[in-house]
Write a protein that holds these residues in place. Structure first.
Motif, PDB file in Angstrom:
ATOM      1  N   ASP A 160       0.805  -1.223   0.000  1.00 23.31           N
ATOM      2  CA  ASP A 160       0.000   0.000   0.000  1.00 23.31           C
ATOM      3  C   ASP A 160       0.838   1.274   0.000  1.00 23.31           C
ATOM      4  N   GLY A 161       2.027   1.176  -0.556  1.00 24.79           N
ATOM      5  CA  GLY A 161       2.783   2.385  -0.890  1.00 24.79           C
ATOM      6  C   GLY A 161       3.410   3.092   0.301  1.00 24.79           C
ATOM      7  N   ILE A 162       3.911   4.297   0.023  1.00 19.88           N
ATOM      8  CA  ILE A 162       4.753   4.997   1.003  1.00 19.88           C
ATOM      9  C   ILE A 162       3.997   5.348   2.289  1.00 19.88           C
ATOM     10  N   ASP A 295       7.104   0.173  -2.042  1.00 17.25           N
ATOM     11  CA  ASP A 295       7.263   1.465  -1.365  1.00 17.25           C
ATOM     12  C   ASP A 295       6.808   1.414   0.095  1.00 17.25           C
ATOM     13  N   ALA A 296       5.956   0.494   0.453  1.00 13.62           N
ATOM     14  CA  ALA A 296       5.564   0.349   1.859  1.00 13.62           C
ATOM     15  C   ALA A 296       6.778  -0.008   2.696  1.00 13.62           C
ATOM     16  N   CYS A 297       7.741  -0.624   2.056  1.00  5.98           N
ATOM     17  CA  CYS A 297       8.887  -1.211   2.736  1.00  5.98           C
ATOM     18  C   CYS A 297      10.158  -0.385   2.545  1.00  5.98           C
ATOM     19  N   LYS A 301      13.751   7.927  -3.697  1.00  6.19           N
ATOM     20  CA  LYS A 301      13.619   8.907  -4.772  1.00  6.19           C
ATOM     21  C   LYS A 301      13.683   8.120  -6.091  1.00  6.19           C
ATOM     22  N   PRO A 302      12.992   8.573  -7.115  1.00  8.66           N
ATOM     23  CA  PRO A 302      12.831   7.697  -8.296  1.00  8.66           C
ATOM     24  C   PRO A 302      13.971   7.773  -9.304  1.00  8.66           C
ATOM     25  N   HIS A 303      15.148   8.280  -8.896  1.00 10.26           N
ATOM     26  CA  HIS A 303      16.135   8.677  -9.892  1.00 10.26           C
ATOM     27  C   HIS A 303      16.899   7.532 -10.560  1.00 10.26           C
TER      28      HIS A 303
HETATM   29  C1  LIG Z   1       8.074  10.894 -10.287  1.00 12.92           C
HETATM   30  C2  LIG Z   1       8.272   9.408 -10.167  1.00 12.92           C
HETATM   31  C3  LIG Z   1       8.821   8.661 -11.220  1.00 12.92           C
HETATM   32  C4  LIG Z   1       9.072   7.281 -11.098  1.00 12.92           C
HETATM   33  N1  LIG Z   1       9.609   6.556 -12.151  1.00 12.92           N
HETATM   34  C5  LIG Z   1       9.868   5.227 -12.001  1.00 12.92           C
HETATM   35  C6  LIG Z   1      10.427   4.426 -13.063  1.00 12.92           C
HETATM   36  O1  LIG Z   1      10.689   4.925 -14.162  1.00 12.92           O
HETATM   37  N2  LIG Z   1      10.663   3.087 -12.851  1.00 12.92           N
HETATM   38  C7  LIG Z   1      10.358   2.497 -11.642  1.00 12.92           C
HETATM   39  O2  LIG Z   1      10.595   1.281 -11.482  1.00 12.92           O
HETATM   40  N3  LIG Z   1       9.842   3.219 -10.619  1.00 12.92           N
HETATM   41  C8  LIG Z   1       9.572   4.551 -10.765  1.00 12.92           C
HETATM   42  N4  LIG Z   1       9.027   5.276  -9.750  1.00 12.92           N
HETATM   43  C9  LIG Z   1       8.800   4.624  -8.463  1.00 12.92           C
HETATM   44  C10 LIG Z   1       7.520   3.878  -8.444  1.00 12.92           C
HETATM   45  O3  LIG Z   1       6.454   4.699  -8.861  1.00 12.92           O
HETATM   46  C11 LIG Z   1       7.209   3.341  -7.052  1.00 12.92           C
HETATM   47  O4  LIG Z   1       8.358   2.803  -6.463  1.00 12.92           O
HETATM   48  C12 LIG Z   1       6.152   2.249  -7.210  1.00 12.92           C
HETATM   49  O5  LIG Z   1       4.954   2.820  -7.663  1.00 12.92           O
HETATM   50  C13 LIG Z   1       5.919   1.513  -5.908  1.00 12.92           C
HETATM   51  O6  LIG Z   1       4.916   0.557  -6.132  1.00 12.92           O
HETATM   52  P1  LIG Z   1       4.034   0.029  -4.938  1.00 12.92           P
HETATM   53  O7  LIG Z   1       3.085  -0.947  -5.545  1.00 12.92           O
HETATM   54  O8  LIG Z   1       4.919  -0.410  -3.822  1.00 12.92           O
HETATM   55  O9  LIG Z   1       3.267   1.322  -4.380  1.00 12.92           O
HETATM   56  P2  LIG Z   1       2.217   2.266  -5.098  1.00 12.92           P
HETATM   57  O10 LIG Z   1       2.453   2.341  -6.559  1.00 12.92           O
HETATM   58  O11 LIG Z   1       2.235   3.544  -4.328  1.00 12.92           O
HETATM   59  O12 LIG Z   1       0.826   1.538  -4.897  1.00 12.92           O
HETATM   60  C14 LIG Z   1       0.186   1.504  -3.647  1.00 12.92           C
HETATM   61  C15 LIG Z   1      -1.307   1.218  -3.873  1.00 12.92           C
HETATM   62  O13 LIG Z   1      -1.910   1.032  -2.605  1.00 12.92           O
HETATM   63  C16 LIG Z   1      -3.114   1.755  -2.562  1.00 12.92           C
HETATM   64  N5  LIG Z   1      -3.374   2.091  -1.140  1.00 12.92           N
HETATM   65  C17 LIG Z   1      -2.690   2.946  -0.357  1.00 12.92           C
HETATM   66  N6  LIG Z   1      -3.197   2.984   0.884  1.00 12.92           N
HETATM   67  C18 LIG Z   1      -4.244   2.120   0.882  1.00 12.92           C
HETATM   68  C19 LIG Z   1      -5.184   1.721   1.881  1.00 12.92           C
HETATM   69  N7  LIG Z   1      -5.160   2.225   3.124  1.00 12.92           N
HETATM   70  N8  LIG Z   1      -6.109   0.787   1.558  1.00 12.92           N
HETATM   71  C20 LIG Z   1      -6.166   0.246   0.295  1.00 12.92           C
HETATM   72  N9  LIG Z   1      -5.307   0.619  -0.697  1.00 12.92           N
HETATM   73  C21 LIG Z   1      -4.356   1.528  -0.391  1.00 12.92           C
HETATM   74  C22 LIG Z   1      -2.861   2.985  -3.434  1.00 12.92           C
HETATM   75  O14 LIG Z   1      -4.062   3.578  -3.908  1.00 12.92           O
HETATM   76  C23 LIG Z   1      -2.021   2.377  -4.559  1.00 12.92           C
HETATM   77  O15 LIG Z   1      -2.824   1.892  -5.612  1.00 12.92           O
HETATM   78  C24 LIG Z   1       8.758   6.646  -9.874  1.00 12.92           C
HETATM   79  C25 LIG Z   1       8.175   7.380  -8.810  1.00 12.92           C
HETATM   80  C26 LIG Z   1       7.928   8.752  -8.956  1.00 12.92           C
HETATM   81  C27 LIG Z   1       7.318   9.527  -7.788  1.00 12.92           C
END
Ligand SMILES: Cc1cc2nc3c(=O)[nH]c(=O)nc-3n(C[C@H](O)[C@H](O)[C@H](O)COP(=O)(O)OP(=O)(O)OC[C@H]3O[C@@H](n4cnc5c(N)ncnc54)[C@H](O)[C@@H]3O)c2cc1C
Length: 393
Positions: A160-162, A295-297, A301-303
């Motif tokens: 669930d992301g950051i 990202d939860a873990c 920065k996305p660089h």
């Molecule tokens: C500007 C930018 C550019 C990037 N470019 C790249 C790239 O080129 N290549 C790359 O590999 N990475 C890139 N990234 C990084 C990448 O976007 C993240 O690392 C990635 O999205 C993480 O995936 P995730 O599934 O862990 O989290 P997320 O993508 O954040 O997904 C989390 C999901 O959980 C849901 N959620 C959150 N809280 C709850 C809740 N309480 N209940 C139910 N659902 C919930 C959210 O709605 C979301 O759908 C970039 C990031 C940014 C900011």
């Protein structure tokens, strides 16, 4: 190998990490349900790089060809001096990636990729389910959603992301830190590009000391170009996850930059601005029946363009551990998962935060050549060590 189909696995979040873990679990025959807070996903203006390290995971899911056809296949990653245009590195991708890293390197629209990754989930994906509270009784976990509904699960994967609620349940409330940098994002149509007598390279990062602009195509037809920046901005005082920016703000941020960058700003019809946030390495990745990924873990920065790639690699390793170690003794399984991910994810987190990746000529094979399925699983140590590499900025 124990695949207990009765084990109820709940995934919180259907981002790229959650979609990957759920699709891989389904493929292995597990009983999985995904709960996503959004009511639906839209094709927002953002691109993403997907390295060969992750295309190999899409191969396992049977999605590689579809994704490969949708994406742009750059022959090189170029790094160029933002002011003079001089080349600082020319990193071979294209056929070289296929031959040496075992899969393609692509750039693609994030929404297009996400749609394909969600396609195997069908009715196991539940939209409009925002997790509000978790009650872990030891024997099972109660998940309570803001719409008043609740479900019970045996294992909960926090994807669930950051701002992860699952992380908060493990480690307590703590806001992520603002890094002091923002990212601007804009999509430019091919028609707008053709207004200029200029050659737009398929994948190029323009750098100066404290800022950059990464540019690439997001479609196989190369009819949509995308830029994402890293620009210092002392404070972020908005409640919203992103705000609108403007062409004027872009001109000011990239004043003096090469004429190609000026062309891109001129061609910008709509641009958004996102805060880049971070966390210190977490002291644990799982506890009892709860486990984190992406990202939860380990947000970063996305660089290095590998944040989502790390989330998808986490997903693949977690499922691999669940298949090879089993799900009966899930705490041991989660220790295997962490032992086989922490070093690599922390290394990528540190390099990404430092923003040095491919700035000068270097060999990216340790990152792109990696195959999550290739080596035997490493055994966990007695006590897993918190990551040493990462520095939150
Ligand atoms: C500007 C930018 C550019 C990037 N470019 C790249 C790239 O080129 N290549 C790359 O590999 N990475 C890139 N990234 C990084 C990448 O976007 C993240 O690392 C990635 O999205 C993480 O995936 P995730 O599934 O862990 O989290 P997320 O993508 O954040 O997904 C989390 C999901 O959980 C849901 N959620 C959150 N809280 C709850 C809740 N309480 N209940 C139910 N659902 C919930 C959210 O709605 C979301 O759908 C970039 C990031 C940014 C900011």
């Amino acid at each position: 190998m124990t695949i207990d189909k009765k084990t109820r696995i709940a995934v919180i979040g259907a981002g790229l990490g959650g979609a990957a873990v759920a699709a891989l679990l389904k493929k292995e025959g597990f009983n999985v349900a995904v709960y996503e807070q959004a009511d639906k996903f839209e094709r927002l203006g953002a691109g993403i790089h997907i390295g060969p390290n992750v295309m190999k995971i899409f191969r396992r899911l049977g999605l590689e060809e579809r994704i490969s056809l949708m994406g742009s296949h750059p022959e090189f990653w170029f790094s160029r001096d933002g002011l003079t245009g001089d080349y600082m590195s020319r990193i071979e991708l294209g056929q070289y990636a296929l031959d040496n890293y075992g899969a393609a390197y692509i750039t693609i629209h994030r929404g297009d990729l996400h749609e394909v990754m969600l396609s195997p989930l069908g009715s196991d994906l539940h939209f409009g389910k925002k997790l509000d509270r978790i009650e872990d009784s030891g024997d099972e976990v109660g998940l309570f959603f803001t719409d008043g509904t609740e479900v019970q699960a045996d294992i909960v994967i926090g994807a669930d992301g950051i701002n992860s609620k699952v992380r908060e349940c493990l480690l307590g409330e703590e806001e992520p830190t603002y890094s002091g940098w923002v990212a601007h994002r804009a999509l430019i149509t091919g028609a707008r590009l053709r207004e200029f007598q200029n050659e737009f390279e398929p994948c190029v990062k323009w750098w100066t000391e404290d800022r950059h602009m990464m540019v690439y195509y997001t479609t196989g037809k190369q009819d949509e170009y995308y830029y994402v920046t890293g620009v210092p901005e002392a404070e972020w005082n908005h409640d919203a996850p992103w705000v609108e920016s403007s062409r004027e703000e872009m001109y000011s941020a990239f004043d003096g930059y090469h004429s190609t960058v000026q062309n891109l700003i001129e061609a910008t019809d709509y641009v958004t601005k996102w805060p880049l946030k971070n966390r210190k390495p977490l002291p644990l990745w799982s506890s009892n029946r709860l486990v984190l990924l992406g990202d939860a873990c380990h947000p970063m920065k996305p660089h290095m363009a590998q944040g989502a790639c790390m989330a998808i690699e986490d997903a693949a390793m977690l499922v691999r551990c669940m298949v090879e170690v089993g799900v009966d003794d899930y705490e041991t399984t989660f220790k295997y998962y962490e032992a086989n991910r922490v070093e690599r994810a922390s290394k990528v987190q540190a390099i990404s935060n430092a923003n040095t990746w491919l700035k000068t000529q270097e060999d990216p094979s340790w990152c792109y050549g990696y195959d999550v399925y290739a080596d035997a699983l490493k055994e966990p140590q007695q006590e897993s060590q918190p990551a040493q590499h990462a520095v939150a900025e």
